[in-house]
Design an enzyme around this catalytic site. Sequence first.
Site: not given
Ligand code: ADP
Ligand code: F6P
Length: 316
Positions: A124-126, A10, A102, A71-72, A242, A170, A128
């Site tokens: 990340t805005i979360d 994100g 994360d 996301r990949c 609301r 999240r 986390d």
């Molecule tokens: P964020 O980094 O914001 O938490 P995601 O959880 O969607 O966002 O992860 C981003 C990308 O990082 C995923 O689309 C994937 O390509 C890679 N990734 C996430 N988790 C794993 C993992 N356990 N092993 C390898 N690559 C990962």
């Molecule tokens: O990790 C950032 C975030 O905005 C979370 O707060 C939210 O749950 C998620 O990404 C939304 O993901 P997407 O862009 O795939 O809808």
Amino acid sequence: MKIGILTSGGDAPGMNAAIRAVVKSAIHNGIEVMGIKHGYKGLINEELVPLVSSDVDGISEKGGTILKTARCPEFMEEQGRKKALETLKKFEIDGLVVIGGDGSFQGAEKLEKLGVKVIGLPGTIDNDLAYTDYCIGFDTTLNTVLECIAKIKDTDSSHEKTTIVEVMGRYCGDLALYSALAGGGEIISTPEMKLDFHTICTKLSENIGKGKNDNIIIITERMYDIEELQKYLEEKLNISIRSTVLGFVQRGGNPSAFDRVLAGKMGIKAVELLMKDSSGRFVGIRDNKIIDVDFSSINNINDNKQKEYDLLKELL
Ligand code: ADP
Ligand code: F6P
């Protein structure tokens, strides 16, 4: 020396400021920089572009990420990561800066195990990632949430109504908790301090009993069905309520000064670490100091967050 930089997962306000800092700092130190588009997807599909200083002029104030993000799922597979490794070799990249949350960090760790020098910046805005007090983007989003809640409060106060506000995060309650602490809400429920419908209803009823008819109930996403909660409260208390899901407005906007400065300091640190031949480090901020921790220690410090919640909940 040549390094690569990508943003993944994100997007978060301040990612651009981090890109700028990495590029400027690298060039200052005689290092070439390649920007990788669309996160890990771009690494697999060879979407690399050279970045020079003028490419990053004026980007700090902009939300989103100039490198785009994605996301990949392919990168979750060994085959995908091997392809990414081949790309890094082909373009002679000596080190990689990954800006993300994360999930992106889990990917970075796996890439490091394949022998790639990787440094992670928390974007990340979360908020986390427990090893760091703040992630890039959190402060901006917190301010956005507060701005939105202030607007809701105006109309709630005029109509003497209560609104349930669902914020992102999240599985982390920091956005909800900090919004409430900053004066945005009366009742709060987060994954770390989850209230059931009955308890929310009791608290709301007490407030109404004291003459407070306009309440903000802040909840973290993914915990309940917001419409179900609304219906439950309406039926139990026989009032009209609301609900608002803030949604993607939270991910956009110009980064706050705090996020820009944080991103700048972290970007400089990432280059410094790569120049020292460090690898497998996540950059963070703790007690107002820029720190870096080993990939392996990241899960050992979640206790910090719980302690903070225990302390802060007294203020609610
Ligand atoms: P964020 O980094 O914001 O938490 P995601 O959880 O969607 O966002 O992860 C981003 C990308 O990082 C995923 O689309 C994937 O390509 C890679 N990734 C996430 N988790 C794993 C993992 N356990 N092993 C390898 N690559 C990962
Ligand atoms: O990790 C950032 C975030 O905005 C979370 O707060 C939210 O749950 C998620 O990404 C939304 O993901 P997407 O862009 O795939 O809808």
